[in-house]
Enzyme design. Structure first.
Site, short mmCIF file in Angstrom:
data_model
loop_
_atom_site.label_atom_id
_atom_site.label_comp_id
_atom_site.label_asym_id
_atom_site.label_seq_id
_atom_site.Cartn_x
_atom_site.Cartn_y
_atom_site.Cartn_z
N SER A 154 0.80 -1.22 0.00
CA SER A 154 0.00 0.00 0.00
C SER A 154 0.83 1.27 0.00
O SER A 154 0.33 2.34 -0.33
CB SER A 154 -0.95 0.01 1.20
OG SER A 154 -0.23 0.07 2.42
N LYS A 192 -0.92 4.02 6.40
CA LYS A 192 -1.60 4.95 5.49
C LYS A 192 -1.25 6.37 5.92
O LYS A 192 -1.02 6.65 7.10
CB LYS A 192 -3.12 4.77 5.55
CG LYS A 192 -3.63 3.43 5.08
CD LYS A 192 -3.49 3.24 3.58
CE LYS A 192 -4.18 1.96 3.11
NZ LYS A 192 -3.60 0.75 3.69
#
Length: 233
Positions: A154, A192
């Site tokens: 990610s 994130k």
């Protein structure tokens, strides 16, 4: 792992085993493998898996960076005083320990390494620890820290790849625009970038194939903020 890195790991295992006075059989007993496995590690025929590496680090009282050949600095820990003499590899060998000829004294602490962070636990202390890293106390004096082994892709566009370690300051919030360890809907914690918009949180991956997630602020559980990324060179 490259052949060169294998050879460095093997040489350092053999070097430190000899210094503490263990035979290959005795070292194997300490870390839970047979003599032939130790022989293969020392000759570079095989690479120790991560669980064995962490056991070797404990046996030799050294850092993973030194054992894996990432650094030419070794840190020799005094178990009673929790102090360390940090020096380059210009040391003398005594019967049971490695003694640096001259080096400054630096106070050290152990930082836990987690392979994963999952929801359903009241504190990080309940999570499964896969090893420890020794760092200077001064570098983490502003709070509680832990390492997390990166999983998934990610954050690959920021150079953060699976298998790297990130140093995380444990806290239940993340600064706007910084990288946090977040848990959503009971899933495993992931990395994130965290952005706040009113009463919502935007979780932004660094991967064009993963769209941002916009969630109510109370649906996002933050375990910490990333302070440092480590990788092999």
């Amino acid at each position: 792992m490259s052949e060169t890195r294998k050879n460095v790991v093997g040489e350092r295992i053999r070097e430190m085993r000899s210094a503490v006075g263990y035979t290959q059989v005795q070292l194997g007993d300490k870390v839970g493998v047979d003599r032939s496995s130790i022989a293969n590690y020392e000759t570079g025929k095989a690479t120790p898996p991560m669980d064995i590496i962490m056991k070797l680090v404990d046996v030799f009282n050294c850092t993973t960076d030194y054992l894996l050949g990432r650094s030419d600095y070794n840190q020799f820990i005094d178990d009673k005083a929790h102090m360390v003499n940090e020096t380059r590899v210009d040391y003398t060998i005594t019967k049971n320990t490695l003694v640096p000829e001259s080096a400054p004294t630096v106070e050290m602490v152990q930082i836990p390494i987690y392979g994963e962070i999952r929801a359903g636990y009241d504190s990080l202390a309940e999570q499964r620890i896969v090893g420890y890293e020794v760092v200077s106390k001064e570098s983490v004096r502003d709070g509680d820290y832990f390492y997390l082994i990166v999983k998934g892709d990610s954050m690959i566009e920021e150079g953060i790849h699976e298998g790297m370690r990130v140093l995380v300051k444990s806290q239940n919030h993340c600064e706007h625009g910084k990288i946090g360890v977040v848990i959503v809907n009971g899933d495993e914690g992931t990395l994130k970038r965290v952005y706040y918009e009113g009463d919502t949180v935007v979780l932004q991956a660094a991967n064009k194939g993963i769209p941002p997630r916009i969630l109510p602020i109370y649906d996002v559980r933050i375990q910490g903020q990333v302070k440092k990324v480590e990788f092999d060179v």
